[in-house]
Scaffold this motif. Structure first.
Motif, short mmCIF file in Angstrom:
data_model
loop_
_atom_site.label_atom_id
_atom_site.label_comp_id
_atom_site.label_asym_id
_atom_site.label_seq_id
_atom_site.Cartn_x
_atom_site.Cartn_y
_atom_site.Cartn_z
N ARG A 1 0.81 -1.22 0.00
CA ARG A 1 0.00 0.00 0.00
C ARG A 1 0.85 1.28 0.00
NH1 ARG A 1 -4.00 -0.22 3.42
NH2 ARG A 1 -3.61 -2.29 4.24
N PHE A 2 2.04 1.22 0.57
CA PHE A 2 2.89 2.40 0.67
C PHE A 2 3.77 2.61 -0.55
CE2 PHE A 2 1.90 1.21 5.04
CZ PHE A 2 1.29 2.39 5.44
N TRP A 3 3.81 1.63 -1.45
CA TRP A 3 4.71 1.70 -2.60
C TRP A 3 4.00 1.59 -3.94
CZ3 TRP A 3 9.29 3.44 -1.40
CH2 TRP A 3 9.71 3.29 -0.09
N MET A 4 2.75 1.14 -3.94
CA MET A 4 2.03 0.95 -5.21
C MET A 4 1.69 2.29 -5.84
SD MET A 4 -1.74 -0.18 -3.89
CE MET A 4 -2.90 1.01 -3.24
N GLU B 1 12.67 1.39 -6.01
CA GLU B 1 12.58 2.61 -5.22
C GLU B 1 12.54 2.30 -3.73
OE1 GLU B 1 9.42 6.26 -4.62
OE2 GLU B 1 9.58 5.37 -6.62
N ALA B 2 11.74 1.29 -3.36
CA ALA B 2 11.66 0.88 -1.96
C ALA B 2 13.02 0.37 -1.47
CB ALA B 2 10.59 -0.20 -1.78
N LEU B 3 13.69 -0.42 -2.29
CA LEU B 3 15.00 -0.95 -1.92
C LEU B 3 16.01 0.18 -1.69
CD1 LEU B 3 17.06 -3.25 -1.56
CD2 LEU B 3 17.37 -3.21 -4.06
N VAL B 4 16.05 1.14 -2.60
CA VAL B 4 16.98 2.25 -2.47
C VAL B 4 16.69 3.03 -1.18
CG1 VAL B 4 17.64 4.49 -3.46
CG2 VAL B 4 17.49 2.46 -4.93
N GLN B 5 15.42 3.27 -0.90
CA GLN B 5 15.09 4.01 0.32
C GLN B 5 15.50 3.22 1.56
OE1 GLN B 5 11.27 5.89 0.56
NE2 GLN B 5 11.33 5.94 2.78
N GLN B 6 15.28 1.91 1.56
CA GLN B 6 15.66 1.10 2.71
C GLN B 6 17.18 1.06 2.86
OE1 GLN B 6 13.67 -2.67 2.36
NE2 GLN B 6 11.70 -1.80 2.98
N LEU B 7 17.91 0.99 1.76
CA LEU B 7 19.37 1.03 1.83
C LEU B 7 19.87 2.37 2.36
CD1 LEU B 7 20.27 -0.82 -1.48
CD2 LEU B 7 20.52 -1.70 0.86
N ASP B 8 19.26 3.45 1.89
CA ASP B 8 19.62 4.78 2.38
C ASP B 8 19.37 4.89 3.88
OD1 ASP B 8 20.41 5.57 -0.14
OD2 ASP B 8 18.61 6.78 -0.55
#
Length: 158
Positions: free
Chosen positions: A18-21, A144-151
């Motif tokens: 829901r937060f990424w779709m 996009e979610a992966l990059v944000q989590q890595l950041d």
């Protein structure tokens, strides 16, 4: 019809689809001509469209690959007018993939990613209990979610 994927484990809220779709998803009616599907894809810069009936219920997915034959015909020297005319005559339901895999807003990012990897697909419609399309999650959204989590991980470690 595909059953909803069942989460193997509870996921943190920020890892739910829901937060990424992308919502609302750009959809197309099952009876629309291919020319309309192609125009929507170009207009919204998307490679796939959930296919719905008038109630909004999901019936399939159509991708650029499903329509790609039109570009091949143009490249082969067929008259662009004839190709365009053909795209107006063929309906979405004649070439779409039926019974697509789906996720719900509560599905975890990892589960969605695994479904895409295992089935070699680039996106999943997000549906509610009535199978009404409420969004779409794509490879790009997962990156996009992966990059944000890595950041976030880097920030926590500094």
């Amino acid at each position: 019809m595909q059953a909803y994927p069942v989460a193997a484990r509870a996921v943190p809220a920020e890892e739910e689809i829901r937060f990424w779709m992308r919502a609302p998803a750009v959809t197309i009616n099952i009876a629309a001509p291919l020319s309309e599907a192609l125009a929507l894809m170009y207009e919204h810069d998307v490679r796939r469209l959930p296919v719905t009936i008038d109630t909004g219920e999901l019936r399939g997915v159509i991708t650029q690959g499903d329509i790609r034959g039109a570009d091949v015909l143009r490249a082969a020297g067929f008259d662009p007018f004839d190709v365009a005319n053909g795209l107006r005559k063929v309906k979405v339901y004649e070439v779409m993939s039926t019974d697509p895999l789906v996720v719900t807003p509560e599905t975890g990012l990892r589960e969605a990613a695994m479904l895409m990897i295992e089935n070699k697909i680039g996106g999943l419609p997000v549906v509610n209990e009535e199978r009404t399309v409420i969004g779409i999650i794509t490879e790009s959204d997962l990156f996009e979610a992966l990059v944000q989590q890595l950041d976030n991980a880097v920030q926590r470690s500094t």
